[in-house]
Design a protein around this motif. Structure first.
Motif, PDB file in Angstrom:
ATOM      1  N   GLY A  26       0.810  -1.212   0.000  1.00  0.00           N
ATOM      2  CA  GLY A  26       0.000   0.000   0.000  1.00  0.00           C
ATOM      3  C   GLY A  26       0.844   1.262   0.000  1.00  0.00           C
ATOM      4  N   PHE A  27       1.919   1.273   0.791  1.00  0.00           N
ATOM      5  CA  PHE A  27       2.747   2.470   0.847  1.00  0.00           C
ATOM      6  C   PHE A  27       3.585   2.610  -0.419  1.00  0.00           C
ATOM      7  CE2 PHE A  27       6.228   5.202   2.475  1.00  0.00           C
ATOM      8  CZ  PHE A  27       5.433   6.262   2.897  1.00  0.00           C
ATOM      9  N   ARG A  28       3.977   1.490  -1.016  1.00  0.00           N
ATOM     10  CA  ARG A  28       4.696   1.577  -2.290  1.00  0.00           C
ATOM     11  C   ARG A  28       3.805   2.204  -3.362  1.00  0.00           C
ATOM     12  NH1 ARG A  28       6.261  -3.872  -0.865  1.00  0.00           N
ATOM     13  NH2 ARG A  28       4.956  -4.783  -2.515  1.00  0.00           N
ATOM     14  N   MET A  29       2.553   1.763  -3.429  1.00  0.00           N
ATOM     15  CA  MET A  29       1.629   2.330  -4.420  1.00  0.00           C
ATOM     16  C   MET A  29       1.406   3.822  -4.162  1.00  0.00           C
ATOM     17  SD  MET A  29       1.022  -0.295  -6.351  1.00  0.00           S
ATOM     18  CE  MET A  29      -0.503  -0.204  -7.279  1.00  0.00           C
ATOM     19  N   LEU A  30       1.323   4.195  -2.899  1.00  0.00           N
ATOM     20  CA  LEU A  30       1.161   5.598  -2.531  1.00  0.00           C
ATOM     21  C   LEU A  30       2.402   6.406  -2.901  1.00  0.00           C
ATOM     22  CD1 LEU A  30      -0.283   7.929  -1.077  1.00  0.00           C
ATOM     23  CD2 LEU A  30       0.607   7.018   1.088  1.00  0.00           C
ATOM     24  N   HIS A 282       5.097  11.704   2.496  1.00  0.00           N
ATOM     25  CA  HIS A 282       5.340  11.100   1.187  1.00  0.00           C
ATOM     26  C   HIS A 282       5.219  12.115   0.052  1.00  0.00           C
ATOM     27  CE1 HIS A 282       1.033  10.517   2.268  1.00  0.00           C
ATOM     28  NE2 HIS A 282       0.823  10.908   1.037  1.00  0.00           N
ATOM     29  N   ARG A 283       4.524  13.221   0.277  1.00  0.00           N
ATOM     30  CA  ARG A 283       4.341  14.196  -0.795  1.00  0.00           C
ATOM     31  C   ARG A 283       5.540  15.123  -0.990  1.00  0.00           C
ATOM     32  NH1 ARG A 283      -1.538  16.059   1.312  1.00  0.00           N
ATOM     33  NH2 ARG A 283      -2.728  14.191   0.769  1.00  0.00           N
ATOM     34  N   ALA A 299      -2.253  11.527   6.431  1.00  0.00           N
ATOM     35  CA  ALA A 299      -2.705  10.306   7.095  1.00  0.00           C
ATOM     36  C   ALA A 299      -3.922   9.715   6.399  1.00  0.00           C
ATOM     37  CB  ALA A 299      -3.028  10.598   8.557  1.00  0.00           C
ATOM     38  N   ALA A 300      -4.868  10.564   6.028  1.00  0.00           N
ATOM     39  CA  ALA A 300      -6.080  10.078   5.371  1.00  0.00           C
ATOM     40  C   ALA A 300      -5.750   9.438   4.028  1.00  0.00           C
ATOM     41  CB  ALA A 300      -7.071  11.222   5.186  1.00  0.00           C
ATOM     42  N   GLU A 301      -4.806  10.031   3.306  1.00  0.00           N
ATOM     43  CA  GLU A 301      -4.425   9.457   2.011  1.00  0.00           C
ATOM     44  C   GLU A 301      -3.762   8.102   2.203  1.00  0.00           C
ATOM     45  OE1 GLU A 301      -2.356  10.867  -2.163  1.00  0.00           O
ATOM     46  OE2 GLU A 301      -1.546  11.657  -0.284  1.00  0.00           O
ATOM     47  N   TYR A 302      -2.891   7.987   3.199  1.00  0.00           N
ATOM     48  CA  TYR A 302      -2.284   6.682   3.475  1.00  0.00           C
ATOM     49  C   TYR A 302      -3.346   5.654   3.830  1.00  0.00           C
ATOM     50  CZ  TYR A 302      -0.344   2.792   5.966  1.00  0.00           C
ATOM     51  OH  TYR A 302      -0.094   1.509   6.377  1.00  0.00           O
ATOM     52  N   LEU A 303      -4.305   6.017   4.668  1.00  0.00           N
ATOM     53  CA  LEU A 303      -5.343   5.077   5.078  1.00  0.00           C
ATOM     54  C   LEU A 303      -6.198   4.625   3.893  1.00  0.00           C
ATOM     55  CD1 LEU A 303      -6.458   6.687   8.462  1.00  0.00           C
ATOM     56  CD2 LEU A 303      -5.138   4.576   8.135  1.00  0.00           C
ATOM     57  N   PRO A 384      -9.644  16.067   4.560  1.00  0.00           N
ATOM     58  CA  PRO A 384     -10.045  15.092   3.536  1.00  0.00           C
ATOM     59  C   PRO A 384     -11.498  14.653   3.688  1.00  0.00           C
ATOM     60  CG  PRO A 384      -7.960  14.490   4.556  1.00  0.00           C
ATOM     61  CD  PRO A 384      -8.539  15.590   5.384  1.00  0.00           C
ATOM     62  N   ALA A 385     -12.120  14.356   2.567  1.00  0.00           N
ATOM     63  CA  ALA A 385     -13.523  13.947   2.574  1.00  0.00           C
ATOM     64  C   ALA A 385     -13.731  12.659   3.349  1.00  0.00           C
ATOM     65  CB  ALA A 385     -14.003  13.782   1.127  1.00  0.00           C
ATOM     66  N   SER A 386     -12.711  11.784   3.365  1.00  0.00           N
ATOM     67  CA  SER A 386     -12.878  10.483   4.016  1.00  0.00           C
ATOM     68  C   SER A 386     -13.009  10.590   5.532  1.00  0.00           C
ATOM     69  CB  SER A 386     -11.697   9.567   3.669  1.00  0.00           C
ATOM     70  OG  SER A 386     -10.469  10.114   4.141  1.00  0.00           O
ATOM     71  N   ILE A 387     -12.643  11.740   6.098  1.00  0.00           N
ATOM     72  CA  ILE A 387     -12.778  11.906   7.555  1.00  0.00           C
ATOM     73  C   ILE A 387     -13.634  13.111   7.935  1.00  0.00           C
ATOM     74  CG2 ILE A 387     -10.545  10.821   8.015  1.00  0.00           C
ATOM     75  CD1 ILE A 387      -9.475  13.658   8.592  1.00  0.00           C
ATOM     76  N   ARG A 388     -13.994  13.956   6.961  1.00  0.00           N
ATOM     77  CA  ARG A 388     -14.718  15.191   7.273  1.00  0.00           C
ATOM     78  C   ARG A 388     -16.037  14.907   7.984  1.00  0.00           C
ATOM     79  NH1 ARG A 388     -15.211  17.680   2.143  1.00  0.00           N
ATOM     80  NH2 ARG A 388     -12.980  18.122   2.358  1.00  0.00           N
ATOM     81  N   HIS A 389     -16.712  13.859   7.545  1.00  0.00           N
ATOM     82  CA  HIS A 389     -18.024  13.541   8.132  1.00  0.00           C
ATOM     83  C   HIS A 389     -17.907  12.970   9.543  1.00  0.00           C
ATOM     84  CE1 HIS A 389     -16.626   9.674   6.634  1.00  0.00           C
ATOM     85  NE2 HIS A 389     -17.550   9.082   7.379  1.00  0.00           N
ATOM     86  N   LEU A 390     -16.693  12.601   9.968  1.00  0.00           N
ATOM     87  CA  LEU A 390     -16.490  12.023  11.293  1.00  0.00           C
ATOM     88  C   LEU A 390     -16.223  13.082  12.356  1.00  0.00           C
ATOM     89  CD1 LEU A 390     -14.140   9.088  10.233  1.00  0.00           C
ATOM     90  CD2 LEU A 390     -16.605   8.963  10.661  1.00  0.00           C
ATOM     91  N   ILE A 391     -15.903  14.289  11.926  1.00  0.00           N
ATOM     92  CA  ILE A 391     -15.501  15.349  12.850  1.00  0.00           C
ATOM     93  C   ILE A 391     -16.721  15.969  13.521  1.00  0.00           C
ATOM     94  CG2 ILE A 391     -14.303  17.580  13.018  1.00  0.00           C
ATOM     95  CD1 ILE A 391     -12.755  16.726  10.467  1.00  0.00           C
TER      96      ILE A 391
END
Length: 407
Positions: A26-30, A282-283, A299-303, A384-391
């Motif tokens: 996963g981290f290699r692909m990232l 990584h960026r 972090a969200a992108e890695y997850l 990030p959208a993947s965590i925005r709704h959790l806040i």
């Protein structure tokens, strides 16, 4: 007589270093998509573990890895996951599998096993190359006599190991008509304590033993990962080997894209390799994205990638998030910061990250949301959208309960 196949062409640019629990699929692909990586190395695999997996791969087809109460795993089972499940045809085209060991015969077997596993279990695709770890400075290497300790204790044995891997690659390729190119063989070493001249001589011998290129960590074994990397010494080695048609990759202290440009320009090395710089951000190796350093976004992108390509265990995710959040939650340059003051939300959150009940992607996303909430960045457009709704309502208890089985 069968004509020798051409070898793979080594790219230049930035390589993702082999990292135990750090350079998984996963981290290699990232790192390729967002980190400008032109070549990626697997985590280090022990030769005898690889052989054990190859002897009975069906035993390890369940992608489950047991973790004991102390956070330890069975090394053979973890190696099996990395070989059989943490692989993808889209990854192998620029993947180098790193092995460690000290016995030529065992490394020869392990080399053949890696090629066979990838060919038979990964849609008929071989890795770009294999690498021998001759630079590890850790206690495990001292105990088992591999890595930098093998070079220091018995350099001839290290060369025999490289030669045995070379023969295994060439033999494997020669017995079938399926292949169009030969995987490359490399070795990753450190500066020898006896100086640049001895390091140059050893690299020349590595080439004679069959290495197609060499990566040099510009620190001595005794330095481990401390202090400033000696890029000047690396440059002298590159210059001394300029007429030997042997690409040299320099590693150590490469923290961002500007470091890459500076080292390549000053030393004329073929490429550079980065490790902890990638783990932290990584960026920062992509000139188009290096300014986006928001840790929640990183972090969200890695997850997201860890969800698509699940790592062997949650221990990998914890390691990555600790690297991403380290400077923010453990600010060493802040004079008033007390890492034992648990009234500081940063201390509490840092400690919370390594709790053994944090295991699922959902929990780790909630952790990132909790960071955003506590840091006051919840209204930032970069969330990030993947965590925005959790806040908003997330708590420490909610993160913990998200990992409990449904009753």
């Amino acid at each position: 007589m069968k004509q020798a196949l051409p070898k793979m062409q080594l790219p230049s640019g930035i390589f993702l270093a082999p990292m135990v629990r750090g350079s998984e699929l996963g981290f290699r692909m990232l790192a390729r998509r967002s980190g400008n990586a032109s070549l990626c190395f697997s985590p280090m695999l022990r030769d005898y573990d690889v052989i054990s997996v190859a002897a009975n791969p069906s035993k390890f087809m369940k992608n489950e890895l047991k973790i004991d109460g102390a956070g330890r795993t069975n090394s053979v089972e973890e190696t099996a996951y990395l070989l059989l499940h943490d692989a993808h045809p889209a990854d192998t085209a620029n993947l180098v599998v790193q092995l460690c060991g000290s016995r030529p015969s065992t490394l020869a077997q392990a080399t053949t096993a890696v090629l066979d596993i990838y060919w038979n279990k990964n849609e008929r695709s071989l890795p770009f190359g294999l690498d021998l770890n001759l630079g590890c400075p850790q206690e495990c290497a001292a105990k088992d006599g591999f890595g930098a300790f093998l070079v220091e204790r018995n350099a001839d044995a290290a060369l025999h190991c490289v030669a045995s891997m070379r023969r295994s690659i060439d033999t494997y390729i020669s017995v079938t008509n399926h292949f169009t190119h030969t995987p490359l063989l490399s070795a990753k070493i450190r500066l020898l304590g006896s100086g640049v001249d001895d390091t140059v001589d050893f690299v020349k011998r590595l080439q004679l033993a069959g290495a197609d290129y060499v990566t040099i960590h510009c620190r001595a074994r005794s330095d481990k990962h401390n202090g400033t990397a000696d890029w000047a010494a690396g440059g002298k080695i590159v210059d001394a080997l300029s007429s030997y048609n042997l690409p040299v990759i320099l590693n150590g202290g490469i923290s961002n894209f500007d470091d890459c440009l500076r080292v390549m320009e000053h030393t004329k090395c073929h490429a550079v390799m980065a490790a902890t710089g990638y783990l932290s951000n990584h960026r920062c190796f992509d000139p188009n994205h290096k300014s986006n350093t928001d840790v929640a976004s990183l972090a969200a992108e890695y997850l997201d990638f860890a969800e698509i390509y699940p790592p062997p265990s949650y221990l990998y995710i914890q390691k990555h998030l600790r690297w991403i959040f380290r400077e923010t939650l453990q600010p060493e340059n802040e004079p008033s910061f007390d890492k034992l003051d648990y009234s500081d939300w940063r201390v509490k959150l840092w400690s919370f990250l390594v709790r053994p009940y944090l295991r699922s992607i959902e929990q780790f996303r909630l952790f990132v949301a909790l960071y955003v909430q506590l840091s006051g960045a919840g209204t930032d457009d970069r969330v990030p959208a993947s965590i925005r709704h959790l806040i908003g309502e997330v708590t420490f208890g909610m993160v913990k309960r998200a990992g409990l089985p449904v009753r």
